[in-house]
Scaffold this motif. Structure first.
Motif, PDB file in Angstrom:
ATOM      1  N   LEU A 178      -1.220  11.966  -2.831  1.00  0.00           N
ATOM      2  CA  LEU A 178      -0.652  10.952  -1.959  1.00  0.00           C
ATOM      3  C   LEU A 178      -1.435  10.461  -0.596  1.00  0.00           C
ATOM      4  O   LEU A 178      -1.617   9.135  -0.346  1.00  0.00           O
ATOM      5  N   MET A 179      -2.287  11.443  -0.041  1.00  0.00           N
ATOM      6  CA  MET A 179      -3.005  10.826   0.988  1.00  0.00           C
ATOM      7  C   MET A 179      -4.049   9.966   0.554  1.00  0.00           C
ATOM      8  O   MET A 179      -4.502   9.066   1.006  1.00  0.00           O
ATOM      9  N   ALA A 180      -4.706  10.476  -0.666  1.00  0.00           N
ATOM     10  CA  ALA A 180      -5.866   9.790  -1.232  1.00  0.00           C
ATOM     11  C   ALA A 180      -5.418   8.324  -1.656  1.00  0.00           C
ATOM     12  O   ALA A 180      -6.105   7.357  -1.225  1.00  0.00           O
ATOM     13  N   LYS A 181      -4.362   8.175  -2.260  1.00  0.00           N
ATOM     14  CA  LYS A 181      -3.625   6.806  -2.853  1.00  0.00           C
ATOM     15  C   LYS A 181      -3.289   5.963  -1.377  1.00  0.00           C
ATOM     16  O   LYS A 181      -3.774   4.893  -1.469  1.00  0.00           O
ATOM     17  N   SER A 182      -2.917   6.356  -0.599  1.00  0.00           N
ATOM     18  CA  SER A 182      -2.498   5.564   0.922  1.00  0.00           C
ATOM     19  C   SER A 182      -3.684   5.486   1.764  1.00  0.00           C
ATOM     20  O   SER A 182      -3.399   4.576   2.647  1.00  0.00           O
ATOM     21  N   ARG A 183      -4.678   6.329   1.575  1.00  0.00           N
ATOM     22  CA  ARG A 183      -5.698   6.306   2.516  1.00  0.00           C
ATOM     23  C   ARG A 183      -5.183   6.668   3.860  1.00  0.00           C
ATOM     24  O   ARG A 183      -5.970   6.325   4.871  1.00  0.00           O
ATOM     25  N   HIS A 184      -4.578   7.677   3.835  1.00  0.00           N
ATOM     26  CA  HIS A 184      -4.091   8.251   5.312  1.00  0.00           C
ATOM     27  C   HIS A 184      -4.866   9.548   5.211  1.00  0.00           C
ATOM     28  O   HIS A 184      -5.016  10.440   4.424  1.00  0.00           O
ATOM     29  N   LYS A 185      -5.335   9.969   6.335  1.00  0.00           N
ATOM     30  CA  LYS A 185      -6.123  11.103   6.793  1.00  0.00           C
ATOM     31  C   LYS A 185      -5.260  12.403   7.157  1.00  0.00           C
ATOM     32  O   LYS A 185      -5.623  13.369   7.356  1.00  0.00           O
ATOM     33  N   LYS A 186      -3.840  11.996   7.792  1.00  0.00           N
ATOM     34  CA  LYS A 186      -2.983  13.057   8.200  1.00  0.00           C
ATOM     35  C   LYS A 186      -1.827  13.034   7.548  1.00  0.00           C
ATOM     36  O   LYS A 186      -1.101  11.981   7.199  1.00  0.00           O
TER      37      LYS A 186
ATOM     38  N   ARG B 248       0.764  -1.156   0.093  1.00  0.00           N
ATOM     39  CA  ARG B 248      -0.099  -0.137  -0.128  1.00  0.00           C
ATOM     40  C   ARG B 248       0.779   1.130   0.178  1.00  0.00           C
ATOM     41  O   ARG B 248       0.597   2.212  -0.527  1.00  0.00           O
ATOM     42  N   HIS B 249       1.909   1.091   0.758  1.00  0.00           N
ATOM     43  CA  HIS B 249       2.787   2.442   0.882  1.00  0.00           C
ATOM     44  C   HIS B 249       3.933   2.399  -0.112  1.00  0.00           C
ATOM     45  O   HIS B 249       4.477   3.698  -0.537  1.00  0.00           O
ATOM     46  N   PHE B 250       4.343   1.328  -1.007  1.00  0.00           N
ATOM     47  CA  PHE B 250       5.323   1.393  -1.817  1.00  0.00           C
ATOM     48  C   PHE B 250       5.279   2.614  -2.963  1.00  0.00           C
ATOM     49  O   PHE B 250       6.509   2.917  -3.206  1.00  0.00           O
ATOM     50  N   PRO B 251       4.136   2.655  -3.500  1.00  0.00           N
ATOM     51  CA  PRO B 251       4.106   3.631  -4.704  1.00  0.00           C
ATOM     52  C   PRO B 251       4.202   5.215  -4.177  1.00  0.00           C
ATOM     53  O   PRO B 251       4.425   6.021  -5.037  1.00  0.00           O
TER      54      PRO B 251
ATOM     55  N   TYR C 207       1.399  10.930   8.395  1.00  0.00           N
ATOM     56  CA  TYR C 207       1.455   9.754   8.363  1.00  0.00           C
ATOM     57  C   TYR C 207       2.057   9.396   6.903  1.00  0.00           C
ATOM     58  O   TYR C 207       2.928   8.411   6.553  1.00  0.00           O
ATOM     59  N   VAL C 208       1.546  10.347   5.728  1.00  0.00           N
ATOM     60  CA  VAL C 208       2.321  10.226   4.441  1.00  0.00           C
ATOM     61  C   VAL C 208       3.716  10.440   4.655  1.00  0.00           C
ATOM     62  O   VAL C 208       4.470  10.002   3.863  1.00  0.00           O
ATOM     63  N   ARG C 209       4.155  11.508   5.457  1.00  0.00           N
ATOM     64  CA  ARG C 209       5.630  11.840   5.524  1.00  0.00           C
ATOM     65  C   ARG C 209       6.357  10.599   5.823  1.00  0.00           C
ATOM     66  O   ARG C 209       7.626  10.312   5.618  1.00  0.00           O
ATOM     67  N   ARG C 210       5.842   9.701   7.022  1.00  0.00           N
ATOM     68  CA  ARG C 210       6.633   8.470   7.419  1.00  0.00           C
ATOM     69  C   ARG C 210       6.928   7.375   6.058  1.00  0.00           C
ATOM     70  O   ARG C 210       7.840   7.080   6.207  1.00  0.00           O
ATOM     71  N   TYR C 211       5.983   7.409   5.196  1.00  0.00           N
ATOM     72  CA  TYR C 211       6.405   6.586   3.947  1.00  0.00           C
ATOM     73  C   TYR C 211       7.033   7.326   2.839  1.00  0.00           C
ATOM     74  O   TYR C 211       7.440   6.434   1.778  1.00  0.00           O
ATOM     75  N   PHE C 212       6.937   8.669   2.584  1.00  0.00           N
ATOM     76  CA  PHE C 212       7.594   9.154   1.524  1.00  0.00           C
ATOM     77  C   PHE C 212       8.914   9.670   1.962  1.00  0.00           C
ATOM     78  O   PHE C 212       9.234  10.420   2.453  1.00  0.00           O
ATOM     79  N   LYS C 213       9.866   9.024   0.758  1.00  0.00           N
ATOM     80  CA  LYS C 213      11.236   9.065   1.164  1.00  0.00           C
ATOM     81  C   LYS C 213      11.968   9.497  -0.223  1.00  0.00           C
ATOM     82  O   LYS C 213      12.276   8.574  -0.884  1.00  0.00           O
ATOM     83  N   PRO C 214      11.987  10.922  -0.395  1.00  0.00           N
ATOM     84  CA  PRO C 214      12.597  11.316  -1.707  1.00  0.00           C
ATOM     85  C   PRO C 214      13.866  11.011  -1.682  1.00  0.00           C
ATOM     86  O   PRO C 214      14.468  10.921  -0.870  1.00  0.00           O
TER      87      PRO C 214
END
Length: 66
Positions: free
Chosen positions: A29-37, A12-15, A40-47
């Motif tokens: 990104l929030m919609a794709k990962s279904r995170h509301k905050k 779920r978080h890979f892309p 939480y997206v920052r935790r999985y987004f590693k540029p």
């Protein structure tokens, strides 16, 4: 061995990183990962360092900051 739930969660978080590096907005990104905050997206987004450097070059073209 990873459980099926762990693998599904990772999938779920890979892309998020490739999508973010391609220019997807935080809301997308929030919609794709279904995170509301956003945190939480920052935790999985590693540029990558290259993606950060490319963005920096857009802000200050012609300047090298190293």
């Amino acid at each position: 061995m990873l459980s099926i739930w762990t693998r599904l969660h990772e999938y779920r978080h890979f892309p998020l990183t490739p999508l973010g590096e391609a220019g997807a907005s935080l809301l997308m990104l929030m919609a794709k990962s279904r995170h509301k905050k956003p945190e939480y997206v920052r935790r999985y987004f590693k540029p990558s360092p290259e993606a950060i450097a490319e963005l920096t070059s857009l802000l200050a073209p012609g300047e090298s900051r190293r």
